[in-house]
Design a protein around this motif. Structure first.
Motif, PDB file in Angstrom:
ATOM      1  N   ARG A  47       0.800  -1.234   0.000  1.00 29.33           N
ATOM      2  CA  ARG A  47       0.000   0.000   0.000  1.00 29.33           C
ATOM      3  C   ARG A  47       0.825   1.274   0.000  1.00 29.33           C
ATOM      4  NH1 ARG A  47      -5.502  -0.891   3.380  1.00 29.33           N
ATOM      5  NH2 ARG A  47      -6.052  -2.851   2.380  1.00 29.33           N
ATOM      6  N   ILE A  48       2.016   1.224   0.589  1.00 27.64           N
ATOM      7  CA  ILE A  48       2.815   2.439   0.757  1.00 27.64           C
ATOM      8  C   ILE A  48       4.025   2.481  -0.188  1.00 27.64           C
ATOM      9  CG2 ILE A  48       4.121   3.865   2.402  1.00 27.64           C
ATOM     10  CD1 ILE A  48       1.116   3.518   3.198  1.00 27.64           C
ATOM     11  N   PHE A  49       4.795   1.410  -0.214  1.00 30.98           N
ATOM     12  CA  PHE A  49       6.086   1.399  -0.912  1.00 30.98           C
ATOM     13  C   PHE A  49       5.957   1.027  -2.386  1.00 30.98           C
ATOM     14  CE2 PHE A  49      10.439  -0.805  -1.261  1.00 30.98           C
ATOM     15  CZ  PHE A  49      11.133   0.383  -1.404  1.00 30.98           C
ATOM     16  N   TYR A  50       5.332  -0.096  -2.670  1.00 31.68           N
ATOM     17  CA  TYR A  50       5.266  -0.600  -4.039  1.00 31.68           C
ATOM     18  C   TYR A  50       4.552   0.331  -5.021  1.00 31.68           C
ATOM     19  CZ  TYR A  50       6.921  -5.199  -2.348  1.00 31.68           C
ATOM     20  OH  TYR A  50       7.640  -6.226  -1.803  1.00 31.68           O
ATOM     21  N   PRO A  51       3.406   0.928  -4.661  1.00 34.65           N
ATOM     22  CA  PRO A  51       2.707   1.766  -5.650  1.00 34.65           C
ATOM     23  C   PRO A  51       3.556   2.913  -6.203  1.00 34.65           C
ATOM     24  CG  PRO A  51       1.246   1.281  -3.829  1.00 34.65           C
ATOM     25  CD  PRO A  51       2.618   0.790  -3.433  1.00 34.65           C
ATOM     26  N   VAL A  52       4.380   3.493  -5.374  1.00 34.26           N
ATOM     27  CA  VAL A  52       5.237   4.596  -5.825  1.00 34.26           C
ATOM     28  C   VAL A  52       6.258   4.077  -6.839  1.00 34.26           C
ATOM     29  CG1 VAL A  52       6.952   6.300  -5.083  1.00 34.26           C
ATOM     30  CG2 VAL A  52       4.912   5.892  -3.693  1.00 34.26           C
ATOM     31  N   LEU A  53       6.795   2.891  -6.585  1.00 28.82           N
ATOM     32  CA  LEU A  53       7.791   2.315  -7.494  1.00 28.82           C
ATOM     33  C   LEU A  53       7.137   1.837  -8.791  1.00 28.82           C
ATOM     34  CD1 LEU A  53       9.983   0.360  -4.924  1.00 28.82           C
ATOM     35  CD2 LEU A  53      10.258   2.701  -5.769  1.00 28.82           C
ATOM     36  N   GLU A  54       5.897   1.384  -8.695  1.00 31.19           N
ATOM     37  CA  GLU A  54       5.189   0.899  -9.889  1.00 31.19           C
ATOM     38  C   GLU A  54       4.898   2.026 -10.879  1.00 31.19           C
ATOM     39  OE1 GLU A  54       1.929  -0.914  -7.848  1.00 31.19           O
ATOM     40  OE2 GLU A  54       2.911  -2.861  -7.774  1.00 31.19           O
ATOM     41  N   GLU A  55       4.962   3.256 -10.427  1.00 36.77           N
ATOM     42  CA  GLU A  55       4.752   4.400 -11.320  1.00 36.77           C
ATOM     43  C   GLU A  55       5.902   4.558 -12.314  1.00 36.77           C
ATOM     44  OE1 GLU A  55       4.104   7.887  -8.924  1.00 36.77           O
ATOM     45  OE2 GLU A  55       2.319   7.029  -7.982  1.00 36.77           O
ATOM     46  N   VAL A  56       7.043   3.946 -11.996  1.00 34.95           N
ATOM     47  CA  VAL A  56       8.228   4.042 -12.850  1.00 34.95           C
ATOM     48  C   VAL A  56       8.246   2.838 -13.794  1.00 34.95           C
ATOM     49  CG1 VAL A  56      10.752   4.170 -12.885  1.00 34.95           C
ATOM     50  CG2 VAL A  56       9.458   5.244 -11.018  1.00 34.95           C
ATOM     51  N   GLU A  57       8.164   3.127 -15.075  1.00 36.32           N
ATOM     52  CA  GLU A  57       8.069   2.085 -16.107  1.00 36.32           C
ATOM     53  C   GLU A  57       9.104   0.979 -15.923  1.00 36.32           C
ATOM     54  OE1 GLU A  57       6.747  -0.050 -19.241  1.00 36.32           O
ATOM     55  OE2 GLU A  57       5.797   1.827 -18.671  1.00 36.32           O
ATOM     56  N   GLU A  58      10.355   1.351 -15.719  1.00 36.51           N
ATOM     57  CA  GLU A  58      11.430   0.361 -15.652  1.00 36.51           C
ATOM     58  C   GLU A  58      11.361  -0.529 -14.405  1.00 36.51           C
ATOM     59  OE1 GLU A  58      15.074   3.076 -13.992  1.00 36.51           O
ATOM     60  OE2 GLU A  58      13.954   3.732 -15.737  1.00 36.51           O
ATOM     61  N   LEU A  59      10.529  -0.176 -13.432  1.00 41.63           N
ATOM     62  CA  LEU A  59      10.413  -0.978 -12.216  1.00 41.63           C
ATOM     63  C   LEU A  59       9.149  -1.834 -12.170  1.00 41.63           C
ATOM     64  CD1 LEU A  59      11.653   1.478  -9.443  1.00 41.63           C
ATOM     65  CD2 LEU A  59      12.933  -0.236 -10.726  1.00 41.63           C
ATOM     66  N   ARG A  60       8.268  -1.681 -13.133  1.00 42.15           N
ATOM     67  CA  ARG A  60       6.984  -2.391 -13.080  1.00 42.15           C
ATOM     68  C   ARG A  60       7.149  -3.911 -13.052  1.00 42.15           C
ATOM     69  NH1 ARG A  60       4.181   1.795 -16.879  1.00 42.15           N
ATOM     70  NH2 ARG A  60       3.699   3.346 -15.296  1.00 42.15           N
ATOM     71  N   GLU A  61       8.017  -4.436 -13.871  1.00 41.39           N
ATOM     72  CA  GLU A  61       8.217  -5.888 -13.893  1.00 41.39           C
ATOM     73  C   GLU A  61       8.799  -6.372 -12.563  1.00 41.39           C
ATOM     74  OE1 GLU A  61      10.706  -9.177 -16.402  1.00 41.39           O
ATOM     75  OE2 GLU A  61       9.902  -7.469 -17.513  1.00 41.39           O
ATOM     76  N   LEU A  62       9.748  -5.626 -12.031  1.00 42.54           N
ATOM     77  CA  LEU A  62      10.350  -5.961 -10.747  1.00 42.54           C
ATOM     78  C   LEU A  62       9.296  -5.958  -9.632  1.00 42.54           C
ATOM     79  CD1 LEU A  62      13.004  -6.522  -9.218  1.00 42.54           C
ATOM     80  CD2 LEU A  62      13.281  -4.039  -9.009  1.00 42.54           C
ATOM     81  N   MET A  63       8.421  -4.965  -9.659  1.00 39.75           N
ATOM     82  CA  MET A  63       7.387  -4.873  -8.631  1.00 39.75           C
ATOM     83  C   MET A  63       6.328  -5.964  -8.831  1.00 39.75           C
ATOM     84  SD  MET A  63       9.000  -2.719  -7.091  1.00 39.75           S
ATOM     85  CE  MET A  63       8.007  -3.094  -5.682  1.00 39.75           C
ATOM     86  N   SER A  64       6.071  -6.345 -10.066  1.00 38.26           N
ATOM     87  CA  SER A  64       5.166  -7.457 -10.339  1.00 38.26           C
ATOM     88  C   SER A  64       5.723  -8.732  -9.709  1.00 38.26           C
ATOM     89  CB  SER A  64       4.984  -7.626 -11.842  1.00 38.26           C
ATOM     90  OG  SER A  64       4.194  -8.751 -12.115  1.00 38.26           O
ATOM     91  N   GLN A  65       7.027  -8.932  -9.834  1.00 39.56           N
ATOM     92  CA  GLN A  65       7.678 -10.095  -9.229  1.00 39.56           C
ATOM     93  C   GLN A  65       7.572 -10.039  -7.702  1.00 39.56           C
ATOM     94  OE1 GLN A  65       8.798 -12.841 -10.609  1.00 39.56           O
ATOM     95  NE2 GLN A  65       9.402 -13.680  -8.637  1.00 39.56           N
ATOM     96  N   ALA A  66       7.731  -8.856  -7.121  1.00 37.69           N
ATOM     97  CA  ALA A  66       7.616  -8.708  -5.668  1.00 37.69           C
ATOM     98  C   ALA A  66       6.204  -9.086  -5.207  1.00 37.69           C
ATOM     99  CB  ALA A  66       7.961  -7.286  -5.253  1.00 37.69           C
TER     100      ALA A  66
END
Length: 150
Positions: A47-66
């Protein structure tokens, strides 16, 4: 002031220790200590950490894995919760949970945190830490009072 990385790293260390204890004594009490730490931790990250990182295109796949790793852990926690200590799958499932969480922690601290540090300002990382702490405080209060955990 603490950053989100400091808070999450400290909780990761606590989680690893609780998992070691659960594997060592194999008790439901130790397992539920893991669950009580893992549930709000994962929810807070999501709710707090991941959504901010998911806004960055290059991190979306990494956050999907998380998210996938969190879902694996949640599934295992749910399975273990329905078992008894004497079940033959109890210890193997605890071992599997520890492996999944240890891998997730290692990846998060070495990859996700490093990439996030390049994106988030120190002030934003401190603000996120406060948001995360407040979320967890509210979550635990709802658990203690029997309120809805949303």
């Amino acid at each position: 002031m603490e950053t989100i990385y400091d808070v999450l790293k400290e909780e990761h260390e606590q989680m690893s220790e609780l998992l070691r204890q659960a594997l060592q004594d194999g008790s439901r009490v130790s397992f539920f200590k893991v669950k009580l730490k893992a549930d709000p931790h994962m929810m807070g990250e999501e709710r707090i950490f991941y959504p901010v990182l998911e806004e960055v295109e290059e991190l979306r796949e990494l956050m999907s894995q998380a998210h996938k790793e969190h879902n694996e852990a949640k599934t295992l926690i749910f399975e273990i919760e329905g078992m008894e200590e004497r079940d033959e799958e109890w210890a193997p499932k605890l071992t599997e949970l520890k492996q999944i969480i240890d891998l997730h922690i290692a990846e998060e601290e070495s990859i996700v945190f490093e990439k996030a540090r390049n994106i988030l300002s120190p002030e934003k990382a401190e603000d996120m830490a406060q948001q995360y702490i407040e979320f967890k405080r509210s979550y635990m209060n709802r658990i203690e009072t029997g309120g809805p955990v949303v």
